[in-house]
Design an enzyme around this catalytic site. Structure first.
Site, PDB file in Angstrom:
ATOM      1  N   LYS A 159       0.742  -1.162  -0.135  1.00  0.00           N
ATOM      2  CA  LYS A 159      -0.017  -0.076  -0.011  1.00  0.00           C
ATOM      3  C   LYS A 159       0.924   1.243   0.067  1.00  0.00           C
ATOM      4  O   LYS A 159       1.784   1.439   0.876  1.00  0.00           O
ATOM      5  CB  LYS A 159      -0.770  -0.054   1.334  1.00  0.00           C
ATOM      6  CG  LYS A 159      -1.881  -1.245   1.246  1.00  0.00           C
ATOM      7  CD  LYS A 159      -3.216  -0.777   0.204  1.00  0.00           C
ATOM      8  CE  LYS A 159      -4.147  -1.833   0.390  1.00  0.00           C
ATOM      9  NZ  LYS A 159      -5.263  -1.731  -0.689  1.00  0.00           N
ATOM     10  N   ASP A 162      -0.273  -0.520  -4.608  1.00  0.00           N
ATOM     11  CA  ASP A 162      -1.729  -0.165  -4.588  1.00  0.00           C
ATOM     12  C   ASP A 162      -1.823   1.208  -3.920  1.00  0.00           C
ATOM     13  O   ASP A 162      -1.614   1.419  -2.782  1.00  0.00           O
ATOM     14  CB  ASP A 162      -2.941  -0.984  -3.974  1.00  0.00           C
ATOM     15  CG  ASP A 162      -4.207  -0.677  -4.021  1.00  0.00           C
ATOM     16  OD1 ASP A 162      -4.506   0.281  -4.621  1.00  0.00           O
ATOM     17  OD2 ASP A 162      -4.935  -1.492  -3.408  1.00  0.00           O
ATOM     18  N   GLU A 195      -1.747  -0.376  -8.898  1.00  0.00           N
ATOM     19  CA  GLU A 195      -3.393  -0.499  -8.981  1.00  0.00           C
ATOM     20  C   GLU A 195      -3.746   1.026  -8.489  1.00  0.00           C
ATOM     21  O   GLU A 195      -3.239   1.532  -7.506  1.00  0.00           O
ATOM     22  CB  GLU A 195      -3.544  -1.577  -7.687  1.00  0.00           C
ATOM     23  CG  GLU A 195      -5.116  -1.613  -7.287  1.00  0.00           C
ATOM     24  CD  GLU A 195      -5.562  -3.052  -6.479  1.00  0.00           C
ATOM     25  OE1 GLU A 195      -4.419  -3.630  -6.149  1.00  0.00           O
ATOM     26  OE2 GLU A 195      -6.645  -2.951  -6.101  1.00  0.00           O
ATOM     27  N   ASP A 250      -9.162  -0.314 -10.044  1.00  0.00           N
ATOM     28  CA  ASP A 250      -9.897  -1.107  -8.791  1.00  0.00           C
ATOM     29  C   ASP A 250     -11.113   0.010  -8.664  1.00  0.00           C
ATOM     30  O   ASP A 250     -12.077  -0.203  -9.299  1.00  0.00           O
ATOM     31  CB  ASP A 250      -8.859  -0.959  -7.567  1.00  0.00           C
ATOM     32  CG  ASP A 250      -9.616  -1.742  -6.364  1.00  0.00           C
ATOM     33  OD1 ASP A 250     -10.873  -2.189  -6.613  1.00  0.00           O
ATOM     34  OD2 ASP A 250      -9.272  -1.775  -5.410  1.00  0.00           O
ATOM     35  N   LYS A 259     -14.096  -7.128  -7.758  1.00  0.00           N
ATOM     36  CA  LYS A 259     -14.608  -7.497  -6.167  1.00  0.00           C
ATOM     37  C   LYS A 259     -15.919  -7.523  -6.249  1.00  0.00           C
ATOM     38  O   LYS A 259     -16.862  -6.710  -6.939  1.00  0.00           O
ATOM     39  CB  LYS A 259     -14.132  -6.183  -5.485  1.00  0.00           C
ATOM     40  CG  LYS A 259     -12.482  -6.050  -5.256  1.00  0.00           C
ATOM     41  CD  LYS A 259     -12.492  -4.830  -4.302  1.00  0.00           C
ATOM     42  CE  LYS A 259     -11.011  -4.713  -4.207  1.00  0.00           C
ATOM     43  NZ  LYS A 259     -10.575  -3.240  -3.768  1.00  0.00           N
TER      44      LYS A 259
HETATM   45  C1  LIG Z   1      -7.989  -6.506   1.635  1.00  0.00           C
HETATM   46  C2  LIG Z   1      -7.337  -6.219   0.093  1.00  0.00           C
HETATM   47  N1  LIG Z   1      -6.211  -6.824  -0.181  1.00  0.00           N
HETATM   48  C3  LIG Z   1      -7.450  -4.834  -0.220  1.00  0.00           C
HETATM   49  O1  LIG Z   1      -6.301  -4.109  -0.204  1.00  0.00           O
HETATM   50  N2  LIG Z   1      -8.484  -4.246  -0.657  1.00  0.00           N
HETATM   51  C4  LIG Z   1      -8.296  -2.746  -0.821  1.00  0.00           C
HETATM   52  C5  LIG Z   1      -9.673  -2.141  -0.252  1.00  0.00           C
HETATM   53  C6  LIG Z   1      -9.800  -2.622   1.077  1.00  0.00           C
HETATM   54  C7  LIG Z   1     -10.726  -1.743   2.296  1.00  0.00           C
HETATM   55  O2  LIG Z   1     -10.501  -0.507   2.299  1.00  0.00           O
HETATM   56  O3  LIG Z   1     -11.582  -2.235   2.726  1.00  0.00           O
HETATM   57  C8  LIG Z   1      -8.109  -2.289  -2.195  1.00  0.00           C
HETATM   58  O4  LIG Z   1      -7.832  -3.279  -3.040  1.00  0.00           O
HETATM   59  O5  LIG Z   1      -8.151  -1.104  -2.559  1.00  0.00           O
HETATM   60 MG   LIG Z   2      -7.094  -1.598  -4.536  1.00  0.00          MG
END
Ligand SMILES: C[C@H](N)C(=O)N[C@H](CCC(=O)O)C(=O)O
Ligand SMILES: [Mg+2]
Length: 365
Positions: A162, A190, A218, A243, A267
């Site tokens: 992240k 991401d 991402e 995303d 998703k």
């Molecule tokens: C949990 C998954 N790996 C993830 O990162 N999802 C996030 C959004 C999740 C959230 O904020 O609840 C994504 O891909 O942006």
């Molecule tokens: Mg994402």
């Protein structure tokens, strides 16, 4: 098998460590669980997280949407009429994708139970074992490096890093993690909409020139900034994945038409459930576009449904980000899909195979 009632529960599962993105910090999964009851006594399970910053859904809106808009259409309907049911759910109201997803997942669970087959087999079959990445929350550089090394030692071969907080620190974060795990794990970034298009190009070109090979980036820019997504996609070698920019099939068609991304993150909480996830996978396959299947902060109830879709659509869903259950301190589900760190396996139990959910707080009428 006819639907007789739809009930709710609240499920709270603490995370192993706080989940931090450019959009939010969360310590506990707090999701609405949906139980669809039938005249045969069988129950279908679904789950919806309140990811207000992405989907706009809150606990209140999820319950309200199901109670007042979706449930009245479904009571008395026959599970054998799956396409009719998904059409009733999707057309019940605009948006509210997490509420629709929870109910659809429960209906598909019952559809599998009706025919005594695991969902992935009814969706077309596939290899019952898939491999997920794990998320490394955005944090101090040393903490992210330590978390990354620990994830690699636990067997994860793909890390979802992240970023999106501060462009200069983000570049340093990625360089430090790459140096620590190089050759042992692939890095996917991401940014959760945290960069501008120019910042994204600058960061990615800087990393590329430093010899850092990334699997993908991402959602570098704001969800609605499709021109920005295209700007980045045209200027970097690193594949760009959409995303938050894409929820349903129509948005995917537009994204592909604009060539605004290379990969699509499907998703269930954005698509409104399984039917649209399958549509998106099929549209992407027709255009030769790869997909990832991802999740929000969800437990092994709704993530199980995503796993069944991933197994059945592995021709086009080539990347998996279904780490929600791995981030949780415990698995509240008895039965269902087996989550063992990076390895996820479906069983041959009918539907999703969920027998019981522990610690569910029932929510009344
Ligand atoms: C949990 C998954 N790996 C993830 O990162 N999802 C996030 C959004 C999740 C959230 O904020 O609840 C994504 O891909 O942006
Ligand atoms: Mg994402």
């Amino acid at each position: 098998m006819k639907i007789t009632d739809i009930q709710f529960g609240m499920l709270r599962v603490p995370l192993k460590t706080p989940f931090k993105t450019a959009l939010r910090t969360v310590g506990t999964v707090e999701d609405i669980v949906v139980m669809v009851h039938t005249d045969s006594g069988q129950v279908g399970y679904g789950e919806a997280p309140a990811t207000a910053v992405i989907t706009g859904d809150t606990h209140g809106s999820i319950i309200d949407a199901i109670r007042h808009y979706i449930s009245p259409r479904l009571i008395g309907q026959d599970i054998a009429e799956l396409n009719h049911l998904t059409q009733l759910i999707q057309s019940s109201m605009e948006k509210n994708t997490s509420a629709k997803a929870a109910v659809e997942i429960a209906v598909y669970d019952l559809w599998g139970q009706l025919y005594g087959a695991p969902l992935y087999k009814l969706l077309g079959g596939g290899d019952p074992v898939i491999t997920t990445d794990i998320t490394i929350s955005v944090d101090y550089i040393d903490k992210m490096v330590a978390d990354s090394v620990s994830a690699v030692e636990r067997g994860f071969e793909s890390l979802k890093i992240k970023v999106g907080k501060d462009i200069g620190v983000d570049i340093e974060r990625v360089k430090a993690i790459y140096a620590a795990v190089q050759g042992r794990a692939l890095l996917r970034l991401d940014a959760n909409q945290g960069w501008t298009a120019k910042q994204a190009v600058y960061a990615l070109q800087t990393l590329e020139e430093a010899g850092i090979k990334l699997e993908l980036i991402e959602q570098p820019v704001k969800a609605r900034d499709l021109a920005g997504m295209r700007y980045v996609t045209e200027r970097v070698h690193t594949p760009v994945m959409a995303d938050e920019s894409v929820f349903g099939p129509m948005e995917v068609i537009e994204l592909i038409r604009l060539r605004a991304a290379d990969i699509i993150n499907i998703k269930l909480m954005k698509t409104g459930g399984i039917s649209n996830a399958i549509r998106i996978a099929d549209i992407a396959a027709m255009h030769g576009i790869e997909c990832m299947i991802g999740c929000m902060l969800e437990t092994s109830i709704s993530v199980a449904a995503a796993v069944h879709v991933a197994v059945a659509k592995s021709n086009v869903i080539t990347k998996v980000d279904l780490d929600g259950p791995s981030l949780c301190q415990f698995n509240p589900v008895d039965g269902g899909v087996i989550f063992n760190e990076s390895e996820i396996s479906v069983t041959d139990a009918p539907g999703l195979g969920i027998r019981e959910i522990r610690g569910l707080e029932r929510l009344g009428d």
